[in-house]
Enzyme design. Structure first.
Site, short mmCIF file in Angstrom:
data_model
loop_
_atom_site.label_atom_id
_atom_site.label_comp_id
_atom_site.label_asym_id
_atom_site.label_seq_id
_atom_site.Cartn_x
_atom_site.Cartn_y
_atom_site.Cartn_z
N LYS A 163 0.82 -1.22 0.00
CA LYS A 163 0.00 0.00 0.00
C LYS A 163 0.85 1.27 0.00
CE LYS A 163 -3.12 -2.95 -0.07
NZ LYS A 163 -3.69 -3.32 -1.37
N ARG A 208 -7.95 -7.71 -9.04
CA ARG A 208 -8.72 -8.93 -9.30
C ARG A 208 -10.08 -8.58 -9.90
NH1 ARG A 208 -9.30 -7.59 -3.81
NH2 ARG A 208 -11.45 -7.04 -3.33
N HIS A 214 -15.82 -3.78 7.28
CA HIS A 214 -14.98 -3.89 6.08
C HIS A 214 -15.44 -4.97 5.11
CE1 HIS A 214 -12.49 -0.87 7.77
NE2 HIS A 214 -12.28 -1.59 8.85
N GLU A 249 -1.74 8.54 7.60
CA GLU A 249 -2.57 9.33 6.68
C GLU A 249 -3.48 10.23 7.50
OE1 GLU A 249 -5.00 6.93 4.13
OE2 GLU A 249 -3.29 6.21 2.96
C1 MV4 Z 1 -9.23 5.43 5.37
C2 MV4 Z 1 -10.39 5.95 5.97
C3 MV4 Z 1 -10.37 7.28 6.34
N1 MV4 Z 1 -9.27 8.03 6.15
N2 MV4 Z 1 -8.16 6.22 5.20
C4 MV4 Z 1 -10.69 0.91 5.23
C5 MV4 Z 1 -10.31 -0.17 4.33
C6 MV4 Z 1 -9.03 0.20 3.77
N3 MV4 Z 1 -8.99 -0.18 2.41
C7 MV4 Z 1 -8.92 1.67 3.96
N4 MV4 Z 1 -9.99 2.06 4.79
C8 MV4 Z 1 -10.19 3.33 5.17
N5 MV4 Z 1 -9.15 4.16 4.98
C9 MV4 Z 1 -8.20 7.47 5.58
N6 MV4 Z 1 -7.12 8.24 5.41
C10 MV4 Z 1 -11.48 5.13 6.13
C11 MV4 Z 1 -11.38 3.81 5.75
C12 MV4 Z 1 -12.55 3.02 5.96
C13 MV4 Z 1 -13.23 2.46 4.89
C14 MV4 Z 1 -12.82 2.60 3.57
C15 MV4 Z 1 -13.51 2.03 2.53
C16 MV4 Z 1 -14.65 1.28 2.81
C17 MV4 Z 1 -15.07 1.11 4.09
C18 MV4 Z 1 -14.38 1.70 5.14
C19 MV4 Z 1 -14.83 1.53 6.44
C20 MV4 Z 1 -14.16 2.09 7.47
C21 MV4 Z 1 -13.01 2.83 7.23
#
Ligand code: MV4
Length: 508
Positions: free
Chosen positions: A116, A292, A235, A200
């Site tokens: 990542k 994917r 998630h 972040e």
């Molecule tokens: C974040 C975020 C808020 N701010 N990054 C969750 C899964 C991972 N792929 C990254 N995620 C997140 N990253 C920053 N800087 C909130 C999430 C997140 C989220 C993102 C996508 C779909 C569902 C989520 C549920 C909770 C938090």
């Protein structure tokens, strides 16, 4: 074009890929573990090979075995589906080293985007906006504090090897930072064998919007628009739709072009997804890439008319993209409800057993991608997703109404499913207005399925439930050749429907 390929997966996605093969005139070879001997994907394939014991480490994750079977069966390529080995760069490399084609992106792109931090760095260098934060792993707690102060709290600590929500920590105050860094690094080390962490800016209640891309081996990349995936629980996505209620034509073009640029920067080909977080001002930031075919690909297929699974196979065989960007257009709205074998009344506890009764919805605008048939077994060993119900409508309201209709026609007995939960989500006023965020389920359905019945109603429910249970028991018995199986007559379908209605009336 290939003549025969192996599908290194099971369940609904294996079935989906078999269907693509059949339409392309390609022979589909299935593989199965012990418990999957009688699974639908095995029944539907042209050939099927046993690959080992039920636990996935001994079967669907056994790289050598899969490659051996592919060669023995005379396959030219391997489609990994999603999950299992789909995003394993070592597998992609091994497959190609053995003279087979990996039906997916190049190993180098899987590797790059799987890290990542490396992905962030690549995208930033390509001029793509990423969430403000660090590009290098944090070395010391002092350095972490300095960076966090600069970005401003709240911040999010993430693991380089993480993704999909694993190994993240929100920190709202300076005093909690050091401890969170320590915990995150040690968790990352044990979970991903990689202790690297980075920071972040934490976006509050963002939307998760992703862009589907397709690229061929000649450097051409196009995008198929966005999917709104904000409705998720811990998630795990629950409902996805396309288009996103917040994305207009202009934003789609901008996000689409960004996703294409991201794919090119990573040396990507085949199907893939660029994930973005969208803030309340509709600013979007690259988050991560999925290398994917995704679970939710059907919503894009329904609004664009493009068969992504078939396109993946064509691309892998060396064909140029069948579409130019100008050929891609979007019509109506498609919504997908993921059907999990989980009990929404019991904290989404996985539910296993025999599917004693199975009836699928049909009619206008309905698509069912499922790996089930009446009498099949839902094993404990794998992902609880058993199918997907996708509806298309001329607009979002029609797609929602169709989904409610289709969910009410979808009858699965013997295992608990998330169907009743979906019905409640679709009735939610915020959902109907398209006011979505990644916190939606947490905020609106913290207790899971809402049961709001009076005492006498509960008695009725108990009565209907007992009848339904009796029904299932009888079916299970006869299916297993139980002692009463021969004297048992086939159920009266009118009675069955009456009982179901009784349950439905009480929101069951
Ligand atoms: C974040 C975020 C808020 N701010 N990054 C969750 C899964 C991972 N792929 C990254 N995620 C997140 N990253 C920053 N800087 C909130 C999430 C997140 C989220 C993102 C996508 C779909 C569902 C989520 C549920 C909770 C938090």
């Amino acid at each position: 074009m290939f003549k025969k390929i192996l599908i290194a997966n099971r369940g609904e996605i294996a079935v989906r890929i078999i269907r693509a093969c059949r339409e392309l005139g390609i022979k589909a070879v299935a593989v199965y573990s012990e418990i999957d001997r009688k699974s639908l994907h095995v029944r539907m394939a042209d050939e099927a090979y046993f690959i080992g014991p039920s636990p996935s480490t001994a079967s669907y994750l056994n790289m050598e075995k899969l490659i051996e079977v592919a060669k023995k069966a005379g396959c030219e390529g391997i489609h990994p589906g999603y999950g299992f080995l789909a995003e394993n760069s070592a597998f992609a490399r091994k497959v190609e080293e053995q003279g087979l084609v990996f039906i997916g992106p190049p190993a180098s792109a899987i590797e790059l985007l799987g890290d990542k931090m490396a992905a962030r760095k690549t995208m930033k260098k390509a001029g793509i906006e990423v969430v403000p934060g660090t590009e290098e792993p944090l070395e010391t707690e002092e350095q972490g504090l300095k960076i966090a102060r600069k970005i401003g709290f709240p911040i999010l600590i993430k693991a380089a090897g993480g993704g999909g929500g694993k190994g993240m920590r929100v920190v709202r105050e300076e005093k909690d930072l050091k401890e969170a860094m320590r915990a995150c690094a040690s968790e990352a080390k044990s979970a991903f064998a990689d202790a690297r962490i980075y920071i972040e800016k934490y976006l509050e209640k963002p939307r998760h919007v992703e862009i589907q891309i397709l690229g061929d081996k000649f450097g051409k990349v196009i995008h198929l628009g966005e999917r709104e995936c904000s409705i998720q629980r811990r998630h795990q996505k629950v409902i996805e739709e396309s288009p996103s209620p917040i994305v207009d034509e202009k934003m789609r073009k901008k996000m689409g072009e960004t996703a294409v640029k991201a794919a090119k920067a990573a040396g990507y080909y085949n199907a893939g997804t660029m994930e973005f977080l969208v803030d309340s001002d509709k600013n979007f930031y690259f988050l991560e890439a999925n290398t994917r075919l995704q679970v939710e690909h059907p919503v894009t297929e329904m609004v664009t008319g493009i068969d992504i699974a078939k396109e993946q196979i064509r691309i892998a065989s060396g064909s140029p993209l069948s579409y130019k960007q100008e050929d891609v257009s979007w019509k109506g709205t498609a919504i997908e409800c993921r059907i999990y074998a989980e009990d929404p009344e019991n904290n989404f506890l996985p539910s296993t057993g025999m599917v004693s009764h199975y009836e699928e919805p049909a009619g206008p605008g309905i698509r069912v991608d499922a790996g089930l048939y009446e009498g099949c077994e839902i094993p404990i060993y794998y992902d609880p997703i058993i199918g997907k119900l996708i509806t298309w409508g001329a607009n979002r309201d029609e797609a929602i109404q169709r989904m409610k209709r289709a969910l009410s026609e979808y009858h699965i007995s013997g295992v608990a499913t998330t169907i009743p939960f979906h019905i409640q989500v679709l009735d939610n006023e915020k959902f109907k207005r398209g006011e979505l965020s990644t916190h939606f389920i947490q905020e609106e359905f913290s207790q899971g399925l809402k049961v709001t019945l009076e005492e006498d109603e509960l008695k009725m429910v108990a009565l209907f439930a007992a009848l339904a249970e009796y029904q299932n028991k009888k079916r299970v018995q006869s299916a297993f050749g139980g002692k009463n199986s021969r004297v048992q007559e086939k159920e009266n379908p009118w009675k069955m429907e009456g009982r179901r209605r009784g349950l439905r009336r009480f929101g069951m």
